[in-house]
Motif scaffolding. Structure first.
Motif, short mmCIF file in Angstrom:
data_model
loop_
_atom_site.label_atom_id
_atom_site.label_comp_id
_atom_site.label_asym_id
_atom_site.label_seq_id
_atom_site.Cartn_x
_atom_site.Cartn_y
_atom_site.Cartn_z
N GLU A 154 38.57 81.95 97.09
CA GLU A 154 39.51 80.92 96.67
C GLU A 154 38.90 79.92 95.69
OE1 GLU A 154 40.76 79.39 100.44
OE2 GLU A 154 42.32 80.93 100.69
N GLU A 155 37.56 79.91 95.61
CA GLU A 155 36.87 79.02 94.67
C GLU A 155 37.15 79.47 93.24
OE1 GLU A 155 34.41 75.83 93.56
OE2 GLU A 155 35.01 76.40 95.59
N GLU A 156 37.42 78.53 92.36
CA GLU A 156 37.69 78.85 90.96
C GLU A 156 36.39 78.70 90.15
OE1 GLU A 156 40.97 76.56 89.51
OE2 GLU A 156 42.40 77.44 90.92
N TYR A 157 35.62 79.76 90.14
CA TYR A 157 34.35 79.75 89.41
C TYR A 157 34.61 79.89 87.92
CZ TYR A 157 32.47 80.81 94.06
OH TYR A 157 32.17 80.79 95.40
N VAL A 158 33.77 79.24 87.13
CA VAL A 158 33.85 79.35 85.68
C VAL A 158 32.50 79.85 85.17
CG1 VAL A 158 34.21 78.16 83.50
CG2 VAL A 158 35.57 77.52 85.51
N PHE A 159 32.54 80.93 84.38
CA PHE A 159 31.35 81.54 83.81
C PHE A 159 31.41 81.40 82.30
CE2 PHE A 159 32.68 83.74 87.64
CZ PHE A 159 31.52 83.83 88.39
N GLU A 160 30.29 81.69 81.65
CA GLU A 160 30.27 81.76 80.19
C GLU A 160 29.70 83.10 79.78
OE1 GLU A 160 28.78 79.39 76.16
OE2 GLU A 160 28.20 78.66 78.15
N GLY A 161 30.41 83.78 78.86
CA GLY A 161 29.96 85.08 78.37
C GLY A 161 30.13 85.19 76.88
N GLY A 162 30.14 86.41 76.40
CA GLY A 162 30.23 86.64 74.96
C GLY A 162 31.51 86.17 74.34
N ASP A 163 32.58 86.09 75.12
CA ASP A 163 33.87 85.63 74.61
C ASP A 163 34.20 84.21 75.06
OD1 ASP A 163 34.38 88.04 73.29
OD2 ASP A 163 35.14 88.96 75.13
N GLY A 164 33.20 83.47 75.50
CA GLY A 164 33.43 82.09 75.92
C GLY A 164 33.59 81.97 77.42
N LYS A 165 34.41 81.02 77.85
CA LYS A 165 34.61 80.76 79.27
C LYS A 165 35.40 81.89 79.93
CE LYS A 165 32.63 76.68 79.04
NZ LYS A 165 31.30 76.46 79.66
N ALA A 166 35.07 82.16 81.19
CA ALA A 166 35.75 83.21 81.94
C ALA A 166 35.78 82.84 83.41
CB ALA A 166 35.03 84.55 81.76
#
Length: 229
Positions: free
Chosen positions: A46-58
């Motif tokens: 249920e946690e809304e994790y935010v990552f960063e990758g080659g296309d930006g935020k995910a």
């Protein structure tokens, strides 16, 4: 160096057949263990994790790339490090063509705590094509127990976590750490950790082989450039 005993071909064959009995027993035990793993319950994330990758935020659902399953390699790369873990690098080096996993509705990615600007040049140096994301600034590594506090300091450990997507809902189905990664790297090795498994008719529990609406098991195997994603 201590080398094996030298024997005749007949003696070798007899010893090999004796060992084969134990190998077949180990294979059956592994199949039973994999079935028990697929029978594990799952937990909704249920946690809304935010990552960063080659296309930006995910977000975590974004990491699935539209597929049903996600396998995350928790790659040890702390924010203060200048390069990724050597052992984790060796692990990532041995991973085969991702098309075979993707054909079974499964996405494999690497996730590290280092900021993405540190990950990008190291990934280029290693020549990897596996999607790699930064979890910097989120609790993802802590929540999935690969960044731990020990004697007042944060320490990293390697791991693999598996997730299943049902519509917009994401579920955590399995994780393993450290020696639990031994022997992984192949398509079947990763699939054996997932809730849907290899999606072959002989697997228990029944009914998951056709979950993705495609031919099961070996009938689905193609040359990696023949798959339609």
């Amino acid at each position: 160096m201590s080398l094996p005993e030298i024997v005749s071909r007949e003696q070798w064959r007899a010893a090999r057949e004796e060992l084969l009995v134990k190998e077949k027993a180990a294979t059956r035990a592994r199949d039973a263990l994999n079935a028990e793993r697929r029978g594990l319950p799952m937990v909704e994330v249920e946690e809304e994790y935010v990552f960063e990758g080659g296309d930006g935020k995910a977000t975590l659902p974004d990491l699935f790339e539209g597929r049903h399953q996600l396998v995350v390699h928790h790659f040890m790369f702390a924010p203060e490090w200048d390069a990724g873990c050597r052992s984790c690098s060796g692990f990532l080096d041995q991973i085969g063509h991702l098309a075979h996993l993707r054909a079974r509705g499964t996405t494999l990615v690497a996730v590290s705590r280092a900021p993405y600007p540190k990950i990008l040049p190291f990934k280029a140096r290693m020549g990897w094509t596996v999607p790699w994301y930064s979890s910097y600034g989120s609790d993802f590594n802590h929540d999935f127990e690969v960044t731990l506090e020990h004697e007042g300091e944060l320490v990293e450990r390697p791991g693999v976590s598996c997730f299943l997507r049902d519509g917009d809902r994401v579920f955590h189905t399995y994780s393993t750490y450290e020696r639990g990664l031994d022997g992984l790297g192949s398509t079947t090795g990763f699939l054996d950790l997932t809730a849907l498994g290899r999606q072959e008719e002989w697997e228990e529990p029944k009914g998951r082989a056709s979950a993705l609406g495609a031919p099961a098991g070996s009938e689905r195997i193609r040359y990696h450039d023949e798959y339609e994603d």
